[in-house]
Design an enzyme around this catalytic site. Structure first.
Site, PDB file in Angstrom:
ATOM      1  N   TYR A 126       0.837  -1.198   0.000  1.00 33.73           N
ATOM      2  CA  TYR A 126       0.000   0.000   0.000  1.00 33.73           C
ATOM      3  C   TYR A 126       0.880   1.260   0.000  1.00 33.73           C
ATOM      4  O   TYR A 126       0.540   2.261  -0.618  1.00 33.73           O
ATOM      5  CB  TYR A 126      -0.948   0.003   1.211  1.00 33.73           C
ATOM      6  N   ASN A 149     -12.220   0.322  -5.506  1.00 37.67           N
ATOM      7  CA  ASN A 149     -11.910   0.077  -6.918  1.00 37.67           C
ATOM      8  C   ASN A 149     -13.170  -0.361  -7.679  1.00 37.67           C
ATOM      9  O   ASN A 149     -13.704  -1.420  -7.406  1.00 37.67           O
ATOM     10  CB  ASN A 149     -10.835  -1.020  -6.990  1.00 37.67           C
ATOM     11  N   CYS A 157      -6.336  -4.728  -7.941  1.00 35.27           N
ATOM     12  CA  CYS A 157      -6.080  -4.280  -6.572  1.00 35.27           C
ATOM     13  C   CYS A 157      -5.768  -5.464  -5.651  1.00 35.27           C
ATOM     14  O   CYS A 157      -5.277  -5.268  -4.543  1.00 35.27           O
ATOM     15  CB  CYS A 157      -7.267  -3.471  -6.047  1.00 35.27           C
ATOM     16  N   HIS A 158      -6.040  -6.695  -6.146  1.00 36.65           N
ATOM     17  CA  HIS A 158      -5.668  -7.865  -5.336  1.00 36.65           C
ATOM     18  C   HIS A 158      -4.143  -8.027  -5.260  1.00 36.65           C
ATOM     19  O   HIS A 158      -3.644  -8.816  -4.466  1.00 36.65           O
ATOM     20  CB  HIS A 158      -6.316  -9.138  -5.903  1.00 36.65           C
ATOM     21  N   GLU A 184      -2.034 -16.565  -9.995  1.00 38.24           N
ATOM     22  CA  GLU A 184      -1.061 -15.788 -10.756  1.00 38.24           C
ATOM     23  C   GLU A 184       0.368 -16.232 -10.470  1.00 38.24           C
ATOM     24  O   GLU A 184       1.196 -16.309 -11.391  1.00 38.24           O
ATOM     25  CB  GLU A 184      -1.227 -14.293 -10.451  1.00 38.24           C
TER      26      GLU A 184
END
Lengths: 190, 159
Positions: A126, A149, A157-158, A184
């Site tokens: 962040y 978001n 945003c994850h 991912e």
């Protein structure tokens, strides 16, 4: 509703699209986490509702903030649906569809634009995101920008975590955030 | 000011009503075209709508105007009888007197436009007098009178 009515509505939807009256087109899309709500303006994808979010409230919000001409029109969301399908299957690493940022402003917009550039399989903190948006001390505000978001998944945003490596928050629930990061990480190695 | 709901909710809630009204007013064959015209006109005007409290009445008013346009453009034509039976069966206050025979729809179609519109709106769409008045662009008293005259004429025709 009768089939005749349904057919008349289908025709109406096509006519409305042809006339450029679909200010906000929406459709639902399947995902491994449950149904998503996708909404687009003529400029691009404007909103994604995650499975745990209230679709009706979200559509009312779009009617109030963008335009009350909100219509279910699945054909307008075909590209978004195809890209999300490929993303969940692990085959797509960068979304290409056009986005409409008009629901975000100021610092929040800068935060989200920065997040949109975090590569697949990577994460940021962040603090890094706040710094990227021009205010290293606005860590909390950066967190709340992530939380609001309007286009999660596509604006990833994850991929934003706490300094400690803890997950932080996620509008779709922490389990979903964790699964996305795992997916991912796995694919990024291949 | 209260915000307007997503236009989709108007389709979900009132598309059946609008199509029903138009079937009664212009016949099954042309109802779908009139339906398109009605909802496109509504969608065009929707963001400028000031008062979202009676969206059903607003839509039915537009539908009715489209039906009048339709009659003006094409002239009056006989309409299928089955339609009228459905309209009358669905009405809150069925016409008393003669049975639903072949003559009824022809008699409705033969009424002067204002009377025909009043009868269709009252019994086809179940609109109260005030909304019929709004649809016809006249006073509630005038709407009541048109409805009364139309019904009187129908009773006489069908007696």
């Amino acid at each position: 509703m009768t089939t005749k009515t349904a057919r008349a509505i289908d025709r109406f939807r096509e006519a409305a699209a042809a006339e450029g009256l679909l200010d906000v087109a929406y459709a639902s899309a399947d995902s491994p986490f449950g149904p998503l709500l996708l909404a687009a303006t003529p400029r691009g994808l404007v909103r994604i509702g995650l499975p745990n979010q209230d679709s009706e409230a979200l559509l009312e919000e779009l009617a109030a903030k963008v335009s009350p001409r909100v219509l279910e029109a699945p054909a307008q969301l075909d590209q978004a649906r195809r890209e999300l399908d490929r993303y969940f299957a692990g085959g797509l690493r960068q979304f290409e569809l056009p986005l409409d940022w008009s629901l975000s402003h100021g610092f929040r917009l800068r935060v989200l634009e920065g997040i949109a550039t975090i590569p697949y399989g990577e994460t940021r903190t962040y603090t890094e995101v706040a710094t990227g948006a021009g205010n290293p001390r606005a860590v909390r505000a950066a967190g709340s920008a992530c939380g609001s978001n309007p286009i999660p998944l596509v604006v990833p945003c994850h991929r934003v975590l706490r300094q400690s490596g803890a997950l932080g928050g996620y509008a779709g629930g922490l389990e979903m955030k964790e699964s996305l990061l795992e997916l991912e990480a796995e694919r990024a190695q291949t | 000011m209260r915000t307007l709901p997503p236009f989709q909710t108007l389709l979900d809630r009132y598309a059946d009503d609008v199509l029903g009204l138009l079937r009664g007013a212009v016949g099954r064959a042309d109802a779908e075209d009139a339906f398109q015209e009605t909802f496109l006109a509504a969608l065009r005007a929707y963001p400028r709508l000031q008062d979202g409290r009676n969206l059903r009445g607003w839509l039915l008013t537009i539908a009715h105007r489209k039906a009048i346009d339709h009659h003006r453009a094409r002239g009056r034509r006989p309409l299928p009888v089955a339609e009228v039976e459905a309209v009358i069966e669905a009405s809150a206050e069925p016409l008393d007197g003669p049975g639903l025979d072949d003559g009824l729809w022809e008699a409705v179609a033969a009424l002067p436009p204002k009377q025909r519109a009043a009868v269709t709106l009252r019994f086809g769409s179940d609109l109260p007098h005030a909304e019929i008045a709004a649809a016809l662009g006249c006073s509630p008293e005038a709407a009541r009178r048109s409805l009364h005259e139309g019904l009187t004429k129908l009773r006489k025709e069908l007696a």
